[in-house]
Design a protein around this motif. Structure first.
Motif, mmCIF file in Angstrom:
data_model
loop_
_atom_site.group_PDB
_atom_site.id
_atom_site.type_symbol
_atom_site.label_atom_id
_atom_site.label_comp_id
_atom_site.label_asym_id
_atom_site.label_seq_id
_atom_site.Cartn_x
_atom_site.Cartn_y
_atom_site.Cartn_z
ATOM 1 N N HIS A 102 50.451 -54.675 181.276
ATOM 2 C CA HIS A 102 50.360 -54.555 179.830
ATOM 3 C C HIS A 102 49.066 -55.204 179.351
ATOM 4 O O HIS A 102 48.661 -56.238 179.866
ATOM 5 C CB HIS A 102 51.557 -55.235 179.158
ATOM 6 C CG HIS A 102 52.853 -54.586 179.473
ATOM 7 N ND1 HIS A 102 53.542 -54.820 180.641
ATOM 8 C CD2 HIS A 102 53.573 -53.679 178.789
ATOM 9 C CE1 HIS A 102 54.651 -54.093 180.654
ATOM 10 N NE2 HIS A 102 54.688 -53.393 179.537
ATOM 11 N N GLY A 103 48.454 -54.568 178.367
ATOM 12 C CA GLY A 103 47.244 -55.102 177.772
ATOM 13 C C GLY A 103 47.545 -55.812 176.465
ATOM 14 O O GLY A 103 48.655 -55.741 175.938
ATOM 15 N N LYS A 104 46.539 -56.474 175.945
ATOM 16 C CA LYS A 104 46.684 -57.221 174.702
ATOM 17 C C LYS A 104 46.446 -56.320 173.497
ATOM 18 O O LYS A 104 45.722 -55.340 173.576
ATOM 19 C CB LYS A 104 45.684 -58.373 174.667
ATOM 20 C CG LYS A 104 45.948 -59.414 175.718
ATOM 21 C CD LYS A 104 44.915 -60.519 175.647
ATOM 22 C CE LYS A 104 45.174 -61.539 176.737
ATOM 23 N NZ LYS A 104 44.171 -62.597 176.736
ATOM 24 N N ARG A 105 47.071 -56.688 172.395
ATOM 25 C CA ARG A 105 46.779 -56.061 171.114
ATOM 26 C C ARG A 105 46.897 -57.126 170.043
ATOM 27 O O ARG A 105 47.537 -58.160 170.242
ATOM 28 C CB ARG A 105 47.677 -54.855 170.830
ATOM 29 C CG ARG A 105 49.113 -55.162 170.590
ATOM 30 C CD ARG A 105 49.915 -53.870 170.394
ATOM 31 N NE ARG A 105 51.312 -54.188 170.243
ATOM 32 C CZ ARG A 105 52.007 -54.008 169.127
ATOM 33 N NH1 ARG A 105 51.429 -53.469 168.070
ATOM 34 N NH2 ARG A 105 53.271 -54.333 169.065
ATOM 35 N N HIS A 106 46.278 -56.879 168.925
ATOM 36 C CA HIS A 106 46.244 -57.860 167.849
ATOM 37 C C HIS A 106 47.192 -57.442 166.733
ATOM 38 O O HIS A 106 47.245 -56.267 166.364
ATOM 39 C CB HIS A 106 44.826 -58.015 167.309
ATOM 40 C CG HIS A 106 43.862 -58.450 168.376
ATOM 41 N ND1 HIS A 106 43.829 -59.740 168.865
ATOM 42 C CD2 HIS A 106 42.932 -57.766 169.063
ATOM 43 C CE1 HIS A 106 42.911 -59.826 169.800
ATOM 44 N NE2 HIS A 106 42.355 -58.634 169.944
ATOM 45 N N LEU A 107 47.936 -58.394 166.226
ATOM 46 C CA LEU A 107 48.832 -58.196 165.092
ATOM 47 C C LEU A 107 48.508 -59.232 164.031
ATOM 48 O O LEU A 107 47.813 -60.220 164.299
ATOM 49 C CB LEU A 107 50.295 -58.363 165.526
ATOM 50 C CG LEU A 107 50.837 -57.378 166.540
ATOM 51 C CD1 LEU A 107 52.258 -57.764 166.939
ATOM 52 C CD2 LEU A 107 50.803 -55.962 166.000
#
Length: 161
Positions: free
Chosen positions: A115-120
């Motif tokens: 899994h990769g990172k994402r910004h919230l």
């Protein structure tokens, strides 16, 4: 805890998503096939402004108790609810707190899922206490009523789930 999602985007993609949620190829489930969602999966497919709808109209569960039969009437004029945004929210009166989560699937390989990172962005919004339960009506019943009321509204290309 029930979570609701407001989805916006190009009309043709939103229509395709709503059709897939309304008539899924396989039954939806929450983590395991033995855990189907108990609330309506797609609440409305005719919302003009889904974010405003979540902020003002969609019923909430009680933050004070898990027991549906022992809810006390709410005397406060509003209640705090955390929201997660994929983009910094425009026009919100609160300051967004940036978060990084590692839940974007990169590969579904059986022995090497990654899994990769994402910004919230998290905000705390003050919603009307009238969205909280009163009396003995369950959240499920109130969501069914909300979904049914949307059947009488004019069509749009935005959705609330």
């Amino acid at each position: 805890m029930p979570q609701h999602v407001a989805v916006t985007g190009p009309g043709d993609q939103i229509t395709e998503l709503a059709a897939a949620l309304t008539h899924p190829h396989w039954a939806p489930y929450l983590g395991r096939r033995s855990c189907p969602p108990d609330e309506p999966f797609l609440l409305r497919s005719d919302v003009v402004d889904p974010v405003a709808e979540l902020l003002t109209t969609v019923p909430l569960t009680s933050p004070h108790t898990d027991d549906r039969r022992t809810r006390a009437p709410v005397s406060r004029p509003d209640t705090s609810v955390d929201f997660l945004w994929e983009r910094p929210p425009a026009g919100q009166s609160t300051t967004a707190t940036p978060l990084t989560v590692q839940d974007r699937p990169v590969t579904f390989a059986q022995h090497g899922r990654s899994h990769g990172k994402r910004h919230l962005y998290r905000t705390t919004e003050q919603l009307p206490a009238g969205l909280l339960p009163r009396g003995d009506r369950t959240l499920h019943d109130r969501l069914i009523d909300y979904a049914a009321a949307g059947a009488e509204r004019p069509q749009s290309t935005e959705y609330t789930a």
